[in-house]
Design a protein around this motif. Structure first.
Motif, mmCIF file in Angstrom:
data_model
loop_
_atom_site.group_PDB
_atom_site.id
_atom_site.type_symbol
_atom_site.label_atom_id
_atom_site.label_comp_id
_atom_site.label_asym_id
_atom_site.label_seq_id
_atom_site.Cartn_x
_atom_site.Cartn_y
_atom_site.Cartn_z
ATOM 1 N N ILE A 237 0.841 -1.202 0.000
ATOM 2 C CA ILE A 237 0.000 0.000 0.000
ATOM 3 C C ILE A 237 0.869 1.242 0.000
ATOM 4 C CG2 ILE A 237 -1.646 1.338 1.381
ATOM 5 C CD1 ILE A 237 -2.757 -1.347 2.406
ATOM 6 N N THR A 238 1.843 1.267 0.892
ATOM 7 C CA THR A 238 2.686 2.459 1.030
ATOM 8 C C THR A 238 3.571 2.669 -0.195
ATOM 9 O OG1 THR A 238 4.350 1.152 2.235
ATOM 10 C CG2 THR A 238 2.689 2.291 3.539
ATOM 11 N N GLN A 239 4.063 1.580 -0.767
ATOM 12 C CA GLN A 239 4.937 1.706 -1.931
ATOM 13 C C GLN A 239 4.204 2.348 -3.106
ATOM 14 O OE1 GLN A 239 7.347 -1.247 -4.988
ATOM 15 N NE2 GLN A 239 7.097 -1.903 -2.868
ATOM 16 N N ALA A 240 2.948 1.976 -3.303
ATOM 17 C CA ALA A 240 2.165 2.551 -4.400
ATOM 18 C C ALA A 240 1.963 4.052 -4.202
ATOM 19 C CB ALA A 240 0.810 1.845 -4.493
ATOM 20 N N ILE A 241 1.719 4.455 -2.957
ATOM 21 C CA ILE A 241 1.516 5.886 -2.670
ATOM 22 C C ILE A 241 2.815 6.657 -2.839
ATOM 23 C CG2 ILE A 241 0.862 7.552 -0.892
ATOM 24 C CD1 ILE A 241 -0.961 5.318 0.285
ATOM 25 N N VAL A 242 3.909 6.095 -2.326
ATOM 26 C CA VAL A 242 5.213 6.747 -2.447
ATOM 27 C C VAL A 242 5.593 6.900 -3.922
ATOM 28 C CG1 VAL A 242 7.693 6.461 -2.019
ATOM 29 C CG2 VAL A 242 6.057 6.052 -0.175
ATOM 30 N N ARG A 243 5.363 5.880 -4.706
ATOM 31 C CA ARG A 243 5.709 5.921 -6.134
ATOM 32 C C ARG A 243 4.961 7.048 -6.852
ATOM 33 N NH1 ARG A 243 8.180 2.090 -8.933
ATOM 34 N NH2 ARG A 243 7.763 0.539 -7.310
ATOM 35 N N GLU A 244 3.705 7.252 -6.463
ATOM 36 C CA GLU A 244 2.880 8.244 -7.154
ATOM 37 C C GLU A 244 3.092 9.673 -6.645
ATOM 38 O OE1 GLU A 244 -1.839 9.480 -7.298
ATOM 39 O OE2 GLU A 244 -1.332 7.341 -7.335
ATOM 40 N N LYS A 245 3.328 9.829 -5.336
ATOM 41 C CA LYS A 245 3.256 11.167 -4.754
ATOM 42 C C LYS A 245 4.568 11.738 -4.218
ATOM 43 C CE LYS A 245 -1.621 10.646 -3.526
ATOM 44 N NZ LYS A 245 -2.085 11.633 -4.547
ATOM 45 N N VAL A 246 5.564 10.912 -3.994
ATOM 46 C CA VAL A 246 6.823 11.406 -3.422
ATOM 47 C C VAL A 246 7.772 11.802 -4.551
ATOM 48 C CG1 VAL A 246 8.838 10.779 -2.035
ATOM 49 C CG2 VAL A 246 6.541 10.095 -1.310
ATOM 50 N N ASP A 247 8.388 12.977 -4.410
ATOM 51 C CA ASP A 247 9.212 13.526 -5.486
ATOM 52 C C ASP A 247 10.579 12.857 -5.603
ATOM 53 O OD1 ASP A 247 7.586 15.930 -6.519
ATOM 54 O OD2 ASP A 247 7.504 16.157 -4.346
ATOM 55 N N ASP A 248 11.181 12.505 -4.478
ATOM 56 C CA ASP A 248 12.501 11.884 -4.550
ATOM 57 C C ASP A 248 12.813 11.180 -3.244
ATOM 58 O OD1 ASP A 248 14.898 11.119 -5.662
ATOM 59 O OD2 ASP A 248 15.859 13.085 -5.491
ATOM 60 N N LEU A 249 13.756 10.255 -3.308
ATOM 61 C CA LEU A 249 14.258 9.553 -2.135
ATOM 62 C C LEU A 249 15.767 9.751 -2.064
ATOM 63 C CD1 LEU A 249 12.380 6.129 -2.469
ATOM 64 C CD2 LEU A 249 11.715 8.085 -1.094
ATOM 65 N N VAL A 250 16.282 9.928 -0.854
ATOM 66 C CA VAL A 250 17.728 10.073 -0.664
ATOM 67 C C VAL A 250 18.177 9.124 0.444
ATOM 68 C CG1 VAL A 250 17.747 12.477 -1.427
ATOM 69 C CG2 VAL A 250 17.475 11.954 1.016
ATOM 70 N N LEU A 251 19.486 8.876 0.465
ATOM 71 C CA LEU A 251 20.073 7.992 1.462
ATOM 72 C C LEU A 251 21.032 8.770 2.359
ATOM 73 C CD1 LEU A 251 20.925 4.896 -0.778
ATOM 74 C CD2 LEU A 251 18.925 5.198 0.696
ATOM 75 N N VAL A 252 21.082 8.395 3.616
ATOM 76 C CA VAL A 252 22.038 8.977 4.562
ATOM 77 C C VAL A 252 22.796 7.839 5.237
ATOM 78 C CG1 VAL A 252 20.697 11.069 4.994
ATOM 79 C CG2 VAL A 252 20.287 9.039 6.416
ATOM 80 N N ASP A 253 24.000 8.151 5.739
ATOM 81 C CA ASP A 253 24.766 7.106 6.406
ATOM 82 C C ASP A 253 24.706 7.271 7.925
ATOM 83 O OD1 ASP A 253 26.659 9.039 7.173
ATOM 84 O OD2 ASP A 253 28.024 8.567 5.529
ATOM 85 N N GLU A 254 25.357 6.365 8.617
ATOM 86 C CA GLU A 254 25.290 6.366 10.079
ATOM 87 C C GLU A 254 25.877 7.644 10.676
ATOM 88 O OE1 GLU A 254 23.884 3.290 11.794
ATOM 89 O OE2 GLU A 254 23.179 3.549 9.733
ATOM 90 N N GLY A 255 26.977 8.130 10.082
ATOM 91 C CA GLY A 255 27.594 9.350 10.575
ATOM 92 C C GLY A 255 26.679 10.557 10.446
ATOM 93 N N ASP A 256 25.929 10.643 9.334
ATOM 94 C CA ASP A 256 24.972 11.738 9.147
ATOM 95 C C ASP A 256 23.932 11.733 10.259
ATOM 96 O OD1 ASP A 256 26.174 12.388 6.667
ATOM 97 O OD2 ASP A 256 24.917 10.928 5.617
#
Length: 399
Positions: A237-256
């Motif tokens: 359910i959440t993946q379908a919503i994220v795919r349609e409505k979220v503009d971008d995804l980013v990654l952060v590391d442990e230090g961040d």
């Protein structure tokens, strides 16, 4: 797919049962990051997490027959506490399955809310499978941590409150584990302000939603300080919503994430767990993406193990140059250590630890390597200490 009216109905259902938490600007963090940062303090909820919104919305809609059967949930902590607390309020039996890596503070608090805690599995997926098995065996209602429309609707009320307080927001930055919070907030944000930008944040060690949306195949780790978003499989359910409505995804590391935790503690005097710091970690890591914008962040949880917190604070002091380790090579004769400590004191540094190394060194037998752990004011101060030691005739280096 869920719509705005579903989340507005959830908000009405939650009135008086969860906090409408503060949403305020952090002027200092705004100055440091180059954008106007607004913080949603979900770590101030009674269970110290936004998760109780979805849990309360779900449990409030159970039938009398379902309440009599009881509920089972799987969680690394925050969903567990939300379900346990509101089940206790509503007189519903709650069984919570938690993976074995769950911090003790979350286990203890979940039990404190009257839930029956079962520790099972080394991953969230293993714990989830066991929870499903218990649901079948005992006839319990399974309360999913994110892949449930009632849960998503409850979590989405966070965005309703944020945009009501600051309708001029340009960007929302939201941590993603299974995607419940992000999905609910994205529905609200895009309905109320279609032009708003929505950025999801995952850790490099658990990039499941990132991989699913971007089609990448980044490897998954086994642990992270952001255990609240350490999800191996995103919800359908959440993946379908994220795919349609979220503009971008980013990654952060442990230090961040560690840096963000310490910054929030020092500047805002507020305690967050790893997942709760993920949004700020993204702003710190990718400042060019947010420059000059009004950015809304969710401090989504504050349940962190005290020992982990102590380690993060100490490591943060090292990164900031406020805790340093230096080595001083000197003749092993009486009075030299006193001279060294006198020089250090004269520059205004405080000695935390002293270690003499005679055997494990390549120095001449008459010499000793002295390691000092110092409390300092920063990197310039460290350089001053080393310079004064060298002026005094000692071979001093930063380790």
């Amino acid at each position: 797919m869920l719509e705005l009216h579903d989340i507005e109905a959830a908000a009405a259902r939650l009135t008086g049962q969860v906090l409408d938490t503060p949403f305020v600007e952090s002027r200092t963090i705004s100055q440091l990051t180059g954008c106007q940062v607004f913080l949603k303090f979900e770590n101030l909820q009674y269970t110290a997490s936004f998760k109780e919104r979805g849990a309360c919305n779900k449990l409030s809609q159970l039938s009398a027959e379902e309440r009599a059967r009881g509920v089972v949930a799987m969680s690394a902590g925050n969903h567990a506490q939300g379900v346990a607390y509101h089940a206790q309020r509503l007189g519903i039996r709650a069984v919570i399955v938690m993976p074995r890596f769950t911090p003790g503070v979350k286990i203890d608090r979940t039990r404190g809310f009257g839930a029956e805690v079962v520790l099972h599995g080394d991953t969230l997926d293993e714990a989830r499978a066991h929870a499903y098995a218990l649901a079948q065996q005992q006839g319990l209602v399974f309360v999913h941590p994110y892949d449930d429309e009632a849960i998503v609707a409850g979590q989405g009320t966070v965005a309703l409150e944020m945009l009501r307080a600051r309708p001029d927001l340009d960007t929302l930055v939201v941590a993603i584990g299974g995607g419940g919070l992000m999905a609910g907030m994205a529905i609200v944000a895009k309905a109320l302000k279609p032009g708003i930008r929505i950025i999801g944040v995952q850790t490099e060690r658990f990039p499941a939603m990132y991989n699913a949306i971007k089609g990448t195949h980044l490897p998954q780790g086994s642990s992270t300080i952001a255990e609240g978003i350490a999800v191996g499989t995103p919800g359908e359910i959440t993946q379908a919503i994220v795919r349609e409505k979220v503009d971008d995804l980013v990654l952060v590391d442990e230090g961040d994430i560690e840096q963000a935790i310490v910054m929030l503690l020092e500047i805002e005097k507020t305690l967050v767990e790893g997942a709760g710091a993920a949004g700020l970690a993204a702003v710190l890591r990718y400042p060019e993406r947010f420059a000059g914008q009004k950015v809304g962040l969710v401090l989504c949880g504050g349940n962190i193990d005290p020992m982990l917190l102590a380690s993060i604070i100490e490591r943060g002091m090292v990164r900031a140059g406020r805790l340093a380790r230096i080595q001083v090579n000197a003749r092993d004769v009486p009075g030299n250590l006193a001279r060294i400590t006198s020089v250090v004191a004269g520059v205004g540094a405080n000695i935390d630890e002293v270690h003499h190394q005679r055997a494990f060194t390549l120095l001449a037998a008459q010499n000793v390597a002295i390691e000092l752990v110092l409390q300092t004011r920063g990197r310039e101060h460290i350089a001053q200490v080393i310079e004064r030691l060298r002026e005094a005739g000692f071979d001093a280096t930063l380790l």
